[in-house]
Design a protein around this motif. Structure first.
Motif, PDB file in Angstrom:
ATOM      1  N   LYS A  37     -18.465   0.356  49.319  1.00  0.00           N
ATOM      2  CA  LYS A  37     -17.951   0.397  47.957  1.00  0.00           C
ATOM      3  C   LYS A  37     -17.411  -0.971  47.537  1.00  0.00           C
ATOM      4  O   LYS A  37     -17.420  -1.330  46.364  1.00  0.00           O
ATOM      5  CB  LYS A  37     -16.847   1.448  47.830  1.00  0.00           C
ATOM      6  N   LYS A  38     -16.929  -1.713  48.519  1.00  0.00           N
ATOM      7  CA  LYS A  38     -16.311  -3.000  48.240  1.00  0.00           C
ATOM      8  C   LYS A  38     -17.309  -4.158  48.258  1.00  0.00           C
ATOM      9  O   LYS A  38     -16.952  -5.284  47.952  1.00  0.00           O
ATOM     10  CB  LYS A  38     -15.204  -3.279  49.262  1.00  0.00           C
ATOM     11  N   MET A  39     -18.561  -3.882  48.641  1.00  0.00           N
ATOM     12  CA  MET A  39     -19.566  -4.932  48.771  1.00  0.00           C
ATOM     13  C   MET A  39     -20.846  -4.484  48.070  1.00  0.00           C
ATOM     14  O   MET A  39     -21.370  -3.418  48.376  1.00  0.00           O
ATOM     15  CB  MET A  39     -19.875  -5.203  50.246  1.00  0.00           C
ATOM     16  N   GLN A  40     -21.334  -5.285  47.151  1.00  0.00           N
ATOM     17  CA  GLN A  40     -22.540  -4.926  46.425  1.00  0.00           C
ATOM     18  C   GLN A  40     -23.483  -6.123  46.342  1.00  0.00           C
ATOM     19  O   GLN A  40     -23.130  -7.240  46.728  1.00  0.00           O
ATOM     20  CB  GLN A  40     -22.186  -4.437  45.015  1.00  0.00           C
ATOM     21  N   LYS A 117     -16.465  -1.207  41.588  1.00  0.00           N
ATOM     22  CA  LYS A 117     -15.316  -2.128  41.570  1.00  0.00           C
ATOM     23  C   LYS A 117     -15.226  -2.909  42.890  1.00  0.00           C
ATOM     24  O   LYS A 117     -14.211  -2.877  43.595  1.00  0.00           O
ATOM     25  CB  LYS A 117     -14.008  -1.377  41.296  1.00  0.00           C
ATOM     26  N   PRO A 118     -16.294  -3.632  43.224  1.00  0.00           N
ATOM     27  CA  PRO A 118     -16.348  -4.323  44.514  1.00  0.00           C
ATOM     28  C   PRO A 118     -15.424  -5.536  44.564  1.00  0.00           C
ATOM     29  O   PRO A 118     -14.997  -6.068  43.532  1.00  0.00           O
ATOM     30  CB  PRO A 118     -17.809  -4.760  44.609  1.00  0.00           C
ATOM     31  N   GLU A 119     -15.149  -5.969  45.790  1.00  0.00           N
ATOM     32  CA  GLU A 119     -14.401  -7.197  46.010  1.00  0.00           C
ATOM     33  C   GLU A 119     -15.353  -8.364  46.275  1.00  0.00           C
ATOM     34  O   GLU A 119     -14.984  -9.524  46.097  1.00  0.00           O
ATOM     35  CB  GLU A 119     -13.460  -7.028  47.208  1.00  0.00           C
ATOM     36  N   PHE A 120     -16.577  -8.035  46.715  1.00  0.00           N
ATOM     37  CA  PHE A 120     -17.530  -9.053  47.167  1.00  0.00           C
ATOM     38  C   PHE A 120     -18.927  -8.682  46.691  1.00  0.00           C
ATOM     39  O   PHE A 120     -19.346  -7.531  46.813  1.00  0.00           O
ATOM     40  CB  PHE A 120     -17.495  -9.137  48.700  1.00  0.00           C
ATOM     41  N   ILE A 121     -19.634  -9.660  46.124  1.00  0.00           N
ATOM     42  CA  ILE A 121     -21.003  -9.443  45.667  1.00  0.00           C
ATOM     43  C   ILE A 121     -21.904 -10.536  46.226  1.00  0.00           C
ATOM     44  O   ILE A 121     -21.567 -11.720  46.184  1.00  0.00           O
ATOM     45  CB  ILE A 121     -21.085  -9.438  44.123  1.00  0.00           C
ATOM     46  N   TYR A 149     -12.820  -9.695  37.285  1.00  0.00           N
ATOM     47  CA  TYR A 149     -12.730  -8.716  38.369  1.00  0.00           C
ATOM     48  C   TYR A 149     -12.098  -9.292  39.638  1.00  0.00           C
ATOM     49  O   TYR A 149     -11.855  -8.557  40.594  1.00  0.00           O
ATOM     50  CB  TYR A 149     -14.121  -8.183  38.720  1.00  0.00           C
ATOM     51  N   GLY A 150     -11.861 -10.592  39.663  1.00  0.00           N
ATOM     52  CA  GLY A 150     -11.330 -11.212  40.870  1.00  0.00           C
ATOM     53  C   GLY A 150     -12.308 -11.159  42.026  1.00  0.00           C
ATOM     54  O   GLY A 150     -11.930 -10.939  43.183  1.00  0.00           O
ATOM     55  N   LEU A 151     -13.585 -11.391  41.724  1.00  0.00           N
ATOM     56  CA  LEU A 151     -14.648 -11.236  42.711  1.00  0.00           C
ATOM     57  C   LEU A 151     -14.797 -12.465  43.605  1.00  0.00           C
ATOM     58  O   LEU A 151     -14.592 -13.602  43.170  1.00  0.00           O
ATOM     59  CB  LEU A 151     -15.986 -11.015  42.010  1.00  0.00           C
ATOM     60  N   THR A 152     -15.183 -12.210  44.831  1.00  0.00           N
ATOM     61  CA  THR A 152     -15.745 -13.248  45.683  1.00  0.00           C
ATOM     62  C   THR A 152     -17.253 -13.056  45.638  1.00  0.00           C
ATOM     63  O   THR A 152     -17.751 -11.939  45.792  1.00  0.00           O
ATOM     64  CB  THR A 152     -15.251 -13.122  47.132  1.00  0.00           C
ATOM     65  N   MET A 153     -17.997 -14.135  45.404  1.00  0.00           N
ATOM     66  CA  MET A 153     -19.437 -14.014  45.244  1.00  0.00           C
ATOM     67  C   MET A 153     -20.163 -14.996  46.152  1.00  0.00           C
ATOM     68  O   MET A 153     -19.830 -16.184  46.195  1.00  0.00           O
ATOM     69  CB  MET A 153     -19.830 -14.277  43.787  1.00  0.00           C
ATOM     70  N   LEU A 154     -21.139 -14.487  46.898  1.00  0.00           N
ATOM     71  CA  LEU A 154     -22.050 -15.340  47.657  1.00  0.00           C
ATOM     72  C   LEU A 154     -23.296 -15.504  46.796  1.00  0.00           C
ATOM     73  O   LEU A 154     -24.079 -14.569  46.644  1.00  0.00           O
ATOM     74  CB  LEU A 154     -22.404 -14.705  49.001  1.00  0.00           C
ATOM     75  N   PHE A 155     -23.451 -16.675  46.204  1.00  0.00           N
ATOM     76  CA  PHE A 155     -24.539 -16.932  45.261  1.00  0.00           C
ATOM     77  C   PHE A 155     -25.624 -17.721  45.981  1.00  0.00           C
ATOM     78  O   PHE A 155     -25.430 -18.876  46.353  1.00  0.00           O
ATOM     79  CB  PHE A 155     -24.009 -17.708  44.059  1.00  0.00           C
ATOM     80  N   VAL A 156     -26.779 -17.090  46.163  1.00  0.00           N
ATOM     81  CA  VAL A 156     -27.886 -17.710  46.887  1.00  0.00           C
ATOM     82  C   VAL A 156     -28.855 -18.322  45.880  1.00  0.00           C
ATOM     83  O   VAL A 156     -29.306 -17.644  44.960  1.00  0.00           O
ATOM     84  CB  VAL A 156     -28.627 -16.672  47.754  1.00  0.00           C
ATOM     85  N   SER A 157     -29.176 -19.599  46.036  1.00  0.00           N
ATOM     86  CA  SER A 157     -30.090 -20.243  45.098  1.00  0.00           C
ATOM     87  C   SER A 157     -30.674 -21.511  45.700  1.00  0.00           C
ATOM     88  O   SER A 157     -30.047 -22.166  46.536  1.00  0.00           O
ATOM     89  CB  SER A 157     -29.366 -20.583  43.793  1.00  0.00           C
ATOM     90  N   HIS A 158     -31.895 -21.834  45.247  1.00  0.00           N
ATOM     91  CA  HIS A 158     -32.502 -23.128  45.575  1.00  0.00           C
ATOM     92  C   HIS A 158     -32.295 -24.138  44.449  1.00  0.00           C
ATOM     93  O   HIS A 158     -32.647 -25.304  44.596  1.00  0.00           O
ATOM     94  CB  HIS A 158     -34.010 -22.954  45.816  1.00  0.00           C
ATOM     95  N   ASP A 159     -31.736 -23.678  43.346  1.00  0.00           N
ATOM     96  CA  ASP A 159     -31.531 -24.528  42.172  1.00  0.00           C
ATOM     97  C   ASP A 159     -30.163 -25.193  42.268  1.00  0.00           C
ATOM     98  O   ASP A 159     -29.131 -24.567  42.038  1.00  0.00           O
ATOM     99  CB  ASP A 159     -31.637 -23.678  40.901  1.00  0.00           C
TER     100      ASP A 159
END
Length: 209
Positions: A37-40, A117-121, A149-159
């Protein structure tokens, strides 16, 4: 692969993945479901990640009901709030994915990810399939939602231009191994790894410096 492994969507053969001090690699399925629930995740291709037989309403309702975020009495209001937050007109609720543009479909996918309502995406190349104008809109939306939302996000990109715009910290991977990690400004302005320097030098009109 890294993002999917963190979320336990792929099998882990060695090492540990810890989230809020909990070792995810050791959790049984029932406990892992609670943590999920906390990770999407927001996938690269929204058309492939959305069920073509489900309306926007059904797509957003599924995680809300599955994880018991709301009951049936509060479902309509919760879906309206999600649609408002990701910039989707409420009149779209009964439409199907094929009726939307790529940017609109990605907004649906983002709304689905936010439903619990995740903490991490994990955002897996979420704008690479979109044209430049729509990319900018989705990036602005993600930045606003991250703050709201106060999110932590792992954003994967080659750009690299996208990374520089959205990331607070950067990790550079080469052949599956971590080459360099640091604050975005440090990595872009003073890259330490030879591979990072070559990456930055390859940007048209730019140099490693």
């Amino acid at each position: 692969t890294l993002g999917r492994s963190i979320l336990r969507l792929l099998p882990i053969h060695s090492g540990e993945i810890k989230f809020s001090g909990v070792n995810l690699t050791a959790l049984p399925h029932r406990e892992l479901r609670e943590v999920r629930k906390k990770m999407q995740m927001i996938f690269q291709d929204p058309y492939a990640s959305l069920n073509p037989r489900m309306t926007v309403y059904d797509t957003l309702a599924e995680p809300l009901l599955l994880h018991k975020i709301v009951d049936r009495t509060g479902l309509d209001a919760a879906i309206r709030e999600l649609m408002d937050n990701v910039g989707l007109a409420r009149g779209f609720a009964k439409k199907y994915p094929h009726e939307f543009s790529g940017g609109q479909r990605q907004r649906i996918a983002i709304g689905r990810a936010l439903a619990t309502k995740p903490e991490f995406i994990v955002a897996d190349e979420p704008v690479s399939a979109l044209d430049v104008t729509i990319q900018a809109q989705i990036l602005d939306l993600l930045k606003d939602l991250k703050d709201e939302y106060g999110l932590t996000m792992l954003f994967v990109s080659h750009d690299l231009a996208v990374i520089r715009q959205i990331a607070d910290r950067v990790a550079v991977l080469y052949r599956g191994k971590l080459e360099e990690v640091g604050n975005t400004s440090d990595v872009f302005n003073s890259p330490q790894s030879d591979y990072t320097q070559r990456l930055l030098a390859a940007i048209p009109g730019k140099s490693a410096a």
